[in-house]
Design a protein around this motif. Structure first.
Motif, PDB file in Angstrom:
ATOM      1  N   THR A 154      25.250  49.972  31.143  1.00 45.77           N
ATOM      2  CA  THR A 154      24.856  48.715  30.501  1.00 45.77           C
ATOM      3  C   THR A 154      24.971  48.816  28.988  1.00 45.77           C
ATOM      4  OG1 THR A 154      23.312  48.257  32.308  1.00 45.77           O
ATOM      5  CG2 THR A 154      22.997  47.022  30.266  1.00 45.77           C
ATOM      6  N   HIS A 155      25.526  47.761  28.381  1.00 48.51           N
ATOM      7  CA  HIS A 155      25.662  47.694  26.926  1.00 48.51           C
ATOM      8  C   HIS A 155      25.145  46.340  26.436  1.00 48.51           C
ATOM      9  CE1 HIS A 155      28.260  51.292  26.835  1.00 48.51           C
ATOM     10  NE2 HIS A 155      28.711  50.826  27.989  1.00 48.51           N
ATOM     11  N   PHE A 156      24.331  46.362  25.393  1.00 50.70           N
ATOM     12  CA  PHE A 156      23.796  45.141  24.800  1.00 50.70           C
ATOM     13  C   PHE A 156      24.443  44.879  23.445  1.00 50.70           C
ATOM     14  CE2 PHE A 156      20.301  46.419  27.608  1.00 50.70           C
ATOM     15  CZ  PHE A 156      20.059  45.229  28.284  1.00 50.70           C
ATOM     16  N   ILE A 157      24.860  43.642  23.262  1.00 51.87           N
ATOM     17  CA  ILE A 157      25.301  43.189  21.940  1.00 51.87           C
ATOM     18  C   ILE A 157      24.093  42.566  21.246  1.00 51.87           C
ATOM     19  CG2 ILE A 157      26.679  41.458  20.723  1.00 51.87           C
ATOM     20  CD1 ILE A 157      28.853  41.839  22.784  1.00 51.87           C
ATOM     21  N   LYS A 158      23.767  43.044  20.064  1.00 51.90           N
ATOM     22  CA  LYS A 158      22.637  42.487  19.307  1.00 51.90           C
ATOM     23  C   LYS A 158      23.172  41.360  18.414  1.00 51.90           C
ATOM     24  CE  LYS A 158      19.802  45.695  20.870  1.00 51.90           C
ATOM     25  NZ  LYS A 158      19.225  46.727  19.986  1.00 51.90           N
ATOM     26  N   SER A 159      23.052  40.132  18.912  1.00 54.35           N
ATOM     27  CA  SER A 159      23.539  38.974  18.160  1.00 54.35           C
ATOM     28  C   SER A 159      22.391  38.350  17.377  1.00 54.35           C
ATOM     29  CB  SER A 159      24.137  37.939  19.119  1.00 54.35           C
ATOM     30  OG  SER A 159      23.135  37.422  19.980  1.00 54.35           O
ATOM     31  N   ASP A 160      22.739  37.506  16.446  1.00 47.05           N
ATOM     32  CA  ASP A 160      21.717  36.887  15.592  1.00 47.05           C
ATOM     33  C   ASP A 160      21.134  35.657  16.284  1.00 47.05           C
ATOM     34  OD1 ASP A 160      20.070  36.442  13.458  1.00 47.05           O
ATOM     35  OD2 ASP A 160      21.577  35.378  12.271  1.00 47.05           O
ATOM     36  N   ASN A 161      20.435  35.905  17.377  1.00 47.41           N
ATOM     37  CA  ASN A 161      19.802  34.844  18.150  1.00 47.41           C
ATOM     38  C   ASN A 161      18.442  35.328  18.635  1.00 47.41           C
ATOM     39  OD1 ASN A 161      22.125  32.725  18.651  1.00 47.41           O
ATOM     40  ND2 ASN A 161      23.038  34.740  18.960  1.00 47.41           N
ATOM     41  N   SER A 162      17.545  34.401  18.889  1.00 46.34           N
ATOM     42  CA  SER A 162      16.227  34.772  19.384  1.00 46.34           C
ATOM     43  C   SER A 162      16.360  35.493  20.714  1.00 46.34           C
ATOM     44  CB  SER A 162      15.356  33.528  19.551  1.00 46.34           C
ATOM     45  OG  SER A 162      15.081  32.928  18.305  1.00 46.34           O
ATOM     46  N   PRO A 163      15.494  36.475  20.978  1.00 40.89           N
ATOM     47  CA  PRO A 163      15.585  37.224  22.237  1.00 40.89           C
ATOM     48  C   PRO A 163      15.259  36.352  23.444  1.00 40.89           C
ATOM     49  CG  PRO A 163      13.637  37.871  21.001  1.00 40.89           C
ATOM     50  CD  PRO A 163      14.415  36.985  20.103  1.00 40.89           C
ATOM     51  N   THR A 164      15.936  36.640  24.537  1.00 39.33           N
ATOM     52  CA  THR A 164      15.752  35.859  25.762  1.00 39.33           C
ATOM     53  C   THR A 164      15.472  36.796  26.934  1.00 39.33           C
ATOM     54  OG1 THR A 164      18.160  35.814  26.088  1.00 39.33           O
ATOM     55  CG2 THR A 164      17.167  33.948  24.958  1.00 39.33           C
ATOM     56  N   GLY A 165      15.258  36.216  28.113  1.00 41.24           N
ATOM     57  CA  GLY A 165      14.790  36.966  29.264  1.00 41.24           C
ATOM     58  C   GLY A 165      15.882  37.732  29.994  1.00 41.24           C
ATOM     59  N   LEU A 166      15.420  38.639  30.877  1.00 42.74           N
ATOM     60  CA  LEU A 166      16.357  39.537  31.545  1.00 42.74           C
ATOM     61  C   LEU A 166      16.131  39.646  33.048  1.00 42.74           C
ATOM     62  CD1 LEU A 166      16.797  42.489  29.035  1.00 42.74           C
ATOM     63  CD2 LEU A 166      18.620  41.270  30.195  1.00 42.74           C
ATOM     64  N   GLY A 167      15.198  38.909  33.599  1.00 42.62           N
ATOM     65  CA  GLY A 167      14.918  39.046  35.017  1.00 42.62           C
ATOM     66  C   GLY A 167      16.019  38.543  35.917  1.00 42.62           C
ATOM     67  N   GLU A 168      16.879  37.640  35.410  1.00 44.32           N
ATOM     68  CA  GLU A 168      17.835  36.972  36.283  1.00 44.32           C
ATOM     69  C   GLU A 168      19.292  36.947  35.832  1.00 44.32           C
ATOM     70  OE1 GLU A 168      15.399  33.384  38.162  1.00 44.32           O
ATOM     71  OE2 GLU A 168      14.735  33.897  36.147  1.00 44.32           O
ATOM     72  N   PRO A 169      19.609  36.811  34.545  1.00 44.32           N
ATOM     73  CA  PRO A 169      21.003  36.505  34.173  1.00 44.32           C
ATOM     74  C   PRO A 169      22.017  37.590  34.477  1.00 44.32           C
ATOM     75  CG  PRO A 169      19.677  36.948  32.219  1.00 44.32           C
ATOM     76  CD  PRO A 169      18.722  36.846  33.368  1.00 44.32           C
ATOM     77  N   ALA A 170      21.578  38.814  34.763  1.00 38.44           N
ATOM     78  CA  ALA A 170      22.546  39.863  35.106  1.00 38.44           C
ATOM     79  C   ALA A 170      23.037  39.754  36.536  1.00 38.44           C
ATOM     80  CB  ALA A 170      21.915  41.243  34.888  1.00 38.44           C
ATOM     81  N   LEU A 171      22.362  38.949  37.369  1.00 36.64           N
ATOM     82  CA  LEU A 171      22.744  38.889  38.783  1.00 36.64           C
ATOM     83  C   LEU A 171      24.004  38.066  39.052  1.00 36.64           C
ATOM     84  CD1 LEU A 171      20.453  38.658  41.856  1.00 36.64           C
ATOM     85  CD2 LEU A 171      22.427  37.163  41.699  1.00 36.64           C
ATOM     86  N   PRO A 172      24.125  36.826  38.554  1.00 39.84           N
ATOM     87  CA  PRO A 172      25.234  35.972  39.017  1.00 39.84           C
ATOM     88  C   PRO A 172      26.631  36.551  38.888  1.00 39.84           C
ATOM     89  CG  PRO A 172      23.576  34.656  37.893  1.00 39.84           C
ATOM     90  CD  PRO A 172      23.198  36.089  37.673  1.00 39.84           C
ATOM     91  N   PRO A 173      27.004  37.179  37.761  1.00 45.14           N
ATOM     92  CA  PRO A 173      28.411  37.600  37.658  1.00 45.14           C
ATOM     93  C   PRO A 173      28.793  38.772  38.547  1.00 45.14           C
ATOM     94  CG  PRO A 173      27.203  38.139  35.644  1.00 45.14           C
ATOM     95  CD  PRO A 173      26.276  37.353  36.496  1.00 45.14           C
ATOM     96  N   ILE A 174      27.811  39.485  39.098  1.00 49.20           N
ATOM     97  CA  ILE A 174      28.179  40.676  39.867  1.00 49.20           C
ATOM     98  C   ILE A 174      28.853  40.309  41.176  1.00 49.20           C
ATOM     99  CG2 ILE A 174      26.018  40.991  41.140  1.00 49.20           C
ATOM    100  CD1 ILE A 174      28.189  43.715  39.489  1.00 49.20           C
ATOM    101  N   LEU A 175      28.487  39.169  41.767  1.00 46.42           N
ATOM    102  CA  LEU A 175      29.096  38.789  43.047  1.00 46.42           C
ATOM    103  C   LEU A 175      30.591  38.499  42.899  1.00 46.42           C
ATOM    104  CD1 LEU A 175      25.908  37.621  43.054  1.00 46.42           C
ATOM    105  CD2 LEU A 175      26.604  37.033  45.362  1.00 46.42           C
ATOM    106  N   PRO A 176      31.000  37.630  41.966  1.00 48.49           N
ATOM    107  CA  PRO A 176      32.443  37.414  41.816  1.00 48.49           C
ATOM    108  C   PRO A 176      33.181  38.623  41.259  1.00 48.49           C
ATOM    109  CG  PRO A 176      31.229  36.228  40.112  1.00 48.49           C
ATOM    110  CD  PRO A 176      30.216  36.732  41.092  1.00 48.49           C
ATOM    111  N   ALA A 177      32.522  39.421  40.415  1.00 48.85           N
ATOM    112  CA  ALA A 177      33.198  40.624  39.910  1.00 48.85           C
ATOM    113  C   ALA A 177      33.542  41.549  41.072  1.00 48.85           C
ATOM    114  CB  ALA A 177      32.318  41.335  38.889  1.00 48.85           C
TER     115      ALA A 177
END
Length: 726
Positions: A677-700
């Motif tokens: 896992t690699h995180f890009i530290k962008s200039d945006n407010s921090p957001t959650g992590l419980g869910e957004p990593a799941l959707p792309p793994i199925l099509p990948a």
């Protein structure tokens, strides 16, 4: 606690009327100041400081394994300027008058509390500074803090928070909008990996979960409901159940028709859960016919195909002229995608302990959404919400299932009937056959590419569940879903059919299926165009930083960055052995931008080996707890892979067929791939992590299988027989 009393959790009365000061902020209304008392001084609804400097911080939201009981207190502790080693955390009671809305869902804990809870800690720190300055007769501006100590450098004086907390209770509450916050370069806790505070208790088997709760005089209950959702009880051998040793009572509950409320069933109450289960086995319950008793997965699929060939019931988006664009395309691809109902499959089945006494109710529940549970119980039992106390107990997995509180109202109803505290525990079969499933869905797609390798038209006729033009729970798709707004000629139609199957949010609701469809079809179009899948996606994203207008805009630049990073880290384009392949996909959900690459090796017998996964993510400028972040990303990836490879709920005769892990498989340890896992530290407010990593793994995964075999996966779960070459 083993007795279910959770003495460390302050009650509402204790918070409002106990010693110390209650701090007011946007989600915790001000209740006024009081004198400090007891062994620890309360600086606000979240913070208590003991004389020895130990700081207890309350975690306001339910904990279902996402690490929130650690992460939220970290925000407060950082701005309070106390060492993490001096912090103890405890679970809050459900009390919206003090804590505002308390829920676990939508990956919203970070975006909702990033600013507010840091200000809670900062305000408490300001109060401690003021108390020290008053005692020393110096300006507060001359004082500083570090590691739970206030310093006055000019006079070389210092005082611990423990010594100052009592005086701080009398200091006026500062304006939370103006309290000074730390420069991120000075963070000592945020951004540092912290083990979850409950880990030691979990690995040593200490009672911690809802299933562990006990209270004095407690009885045990089971509750049998009809296999067809909402079916009424036609009859049951209550006497036979009552004849089982240890059974105290058995009775029919009339129930209602709302699938997320108290449904009809038969309760058995006993001195032990096993006795209640044995009594239930003797019920021989008969069920009335139900209008949805003939529905089936096969019937839904056949109806979806019929609807796909008819005019759509509704057009949700129609940009440009898709028909004309497709007529002018060099190549046109048509594909039908489908995905099944799936279960949340929490390892801890639904359970709740409840005590109805003298018109008041006390509840111990591993709920993700306690306040709607309170309202449901109040409405069903005819009591005032203020007469209901809810202890939020740690849940053994939630994934959206515990946003519903049907098990809570069942436990309370049974407790009222028997006049004693009751722990209701569902069987695994109850849990799987009475879930609020991720809805099945069907997408009938047509897309075109031109000679330059551009997508020139996209049409999706989505067939889903719903009535009167309103999609069922978690069964819809937004008209702005990618690639809407990125293509001049894009049409999204929808048709709906009625269903008696209860559905609801499951980790990354909607996105967990939509990403499979969209990113797989993009891969099909890339193949039709003879283009590299990564280059094709980057071309589609374009060079605009933002498409659309915030907050509904799509940060194309952020997504392009994670796509490039995932491709780089995976060594995209390298030569692989025969039968191996790399697949890529990206998806934006829950404010997070994720791209993922999967490497697979497919054997001649069709078996799919997961070689490795690479994840690139942009969730803002701070990853609050890197250890927890990795847990969430890796858990999401494995969750998605498990669903893609194994999971399906089949409906026959209006009921769920699968009932346990024997016929509803979860991924085993030996199947799990390494995840980088690699995180890009962008200039945006921090957001959650419980869910957004799941959707792309199925099509990948599915795109990797195509790269390895040339066979396209258009229906989940993956049918390995289709991949067999020998």
């Amino acid at each position: 606690m083993a007795d279910g009393s959770h003495p460390l959790v302050t009650s509402r009365r204790d918070v409002l009327a106990g010693g110390g000061l209650l701090l007011s902020f946007t989600v915790a209304p001000k209740a006024g100041a009081a004198e400090a008392g007891g062994s620890a001084a309360k600086l606000n609804a979240y913070v208590r400081v003991a004389p020895d400097g130990v700081v207890t911080i309350v975690a306001k939201n339910p904990e279902v394994g996402q690490g929130i009981k650690t992460m939220l207190p970290m925000l407060i502790a950082e701005e309070l300027d106390v060492d993490w080693s001096a912090v103890r955390t405890e679970q809050a009671m459900n009390d919206p008058t003090v804590y505002g809305r308390q829920f676990a869902g939508g990956s919203m804990a970070t975006p909702l509390h990033w600013d507010e809870l840091r200000r809670v800690g900062a305000a408490a720190r300001v109060m401690l500074l003021a108390a020290a300055a008053q005692g020393w007769g110096v300006p507060a501006s001359e004082c500083t803090t570090a590691s739970g100590v206030v310093h006055h450098k000019a006079s070389n004086r210092k005082a611990t928070y423990g010594a100052l907390a009592g005086k701080a209770a009398g200091v006026p509450v500062p304006d939370l909008k103006t309290v000074p916050l730390k420069d991120p370069k000075d963070y000592k806790i945020i951004g540092q990996a912290k083990v979850q505070v409950d880990t030691a208790a979990i690995v040593t088997g200490k009672p911690l979960f809802g299933i562990d709760v006990t209270v004095p005089g407690m009885l045990f209950a089971t509750y049998e409901k009809g296999p067809v959702f909402g079916a009424k009880v036609a009859g049951a051998d209550l006497a036979a159940a009552k004849g089982v040793k240890g059974v105290r009572d058995a009775f029919v509950v009339e129930g209602g028709t709302e699938l997320d409320g108290l449904l009809p069933g038969v309760a058995v109450v006993a001195d032990s859960w096993w006795a209640a289960k044995k009594g239930r086995d003797q019920l021989n319950t008969r069920w009335s016919d139900h209008p949805t008793g003939k529905q089936s997965s096969a019937g839904f699929a056949a109806r979806a195909l019929e609807l796909s060939k008819a005019a759509p019931q509704k057009t949700e988006r129609n940009d440009g002229d898709v028909d004309a664009a497709l007529k002018g395309a060099s190549k046109v691809v048509e594909a039908a995608y489908a995905y099944p109902f799936i279960s949340h499959a929490n390892l801890e089945p639904q359970n709740c302990t409840a005590h109805f006494k003298d018109g008041k109710i006390e509840i111990w529940a591993p709920t993700q959404n306690p306040e709607p549970g309170r309202q449901l119980v109040a409405k069903t039992l005819g009591v005032a919400p203020s007469d209901i106390t809810i202890h939020m107990i740690r849940g053994g997995g939630g994934f959206g299932r515990r946003l519903m509180n049907d098990y809570m109202v069942e436990a309370v109803w049974i407790s009222k009937q028997v006049g004693a505290p009751v722990k209701l525990l569902w069987t695994r079969e109850d849990d799987m056959r009475h879930d609020f499933y991720r809805p099945a869905g069907w997408h009938f797609l047509k897309g075109g590419v031109n000679a330059a390798g551009d997508i020139v038209g996209w049409h999706d006729h989505f067939v889903t569940f719903g009535e009167n033009g309103v999609a069922g729970r978690s069964a819809g798709m937004s008209p702005t879903e990618f690639p809407a707004r990125f293509l001049p000629d894009y049409r999204y139609d929808v048709s709906m059919m009625a269903s008696g199957v209860p559905t609801g949010p499951l980790r990354a609701p909607g996105s967990n299926a939509i990403a499979f469809v969209v990113q797989s079809f993009i891969d099909e179009l890339a193949h039709a165009a003879g283009a590299d899948p990564v280059a094709f996606r980057l071309k589609l994203l374009g060079d605009q930083p933002m498409v659309g207008t915030p907050p509904s805009g799509y940060a194309a630049g952020r997504m392009a960055a994670v796509v490039k990073l995932a491709a780089e880290k995976s060594g995209w384009g390298r030569k692989l052995p025969k039968g191996s392949g790399l697949g890529i996909a990206f998806h934006y959900s829950h404010l997070g931008y994720f791209a993922e690459v999967v490497e697979v090796a497919v054997a001649p017998d069709g078996a799919v080996k997961l070689v490795k996964v690479w994840v690139a993510a942009d969730v803002g400028r701070h990853v609050i707890n890197p250890f927890g972040a990795l847990n969430q990303v890796e858990g999401s990836v494995l969750d998605g892979l498990s669903a893609a490879l194994h999971q399906k709920i089949t409906i026959e005769n209006g009921a769920a067929v699968e009932s346990n892990f024997t016929d509803y498989a979860l991924m085993r340890i030996n199947e799990a791939p390494p995840i980088e896992t690699h995180f890009i530290k962008s200039d945006n407010s921090p957001t959650g992590l419980g869910e957004p990593a799941l959707p792309p793994i199925l099509p990948a995964l599915c795109n990797a299988i195509f790269a390895a075999t040339g066979k396209r996966i258009r229906q989940l779960p993956v049918d390995t027989e289709m991949l067999r070459t020998a």
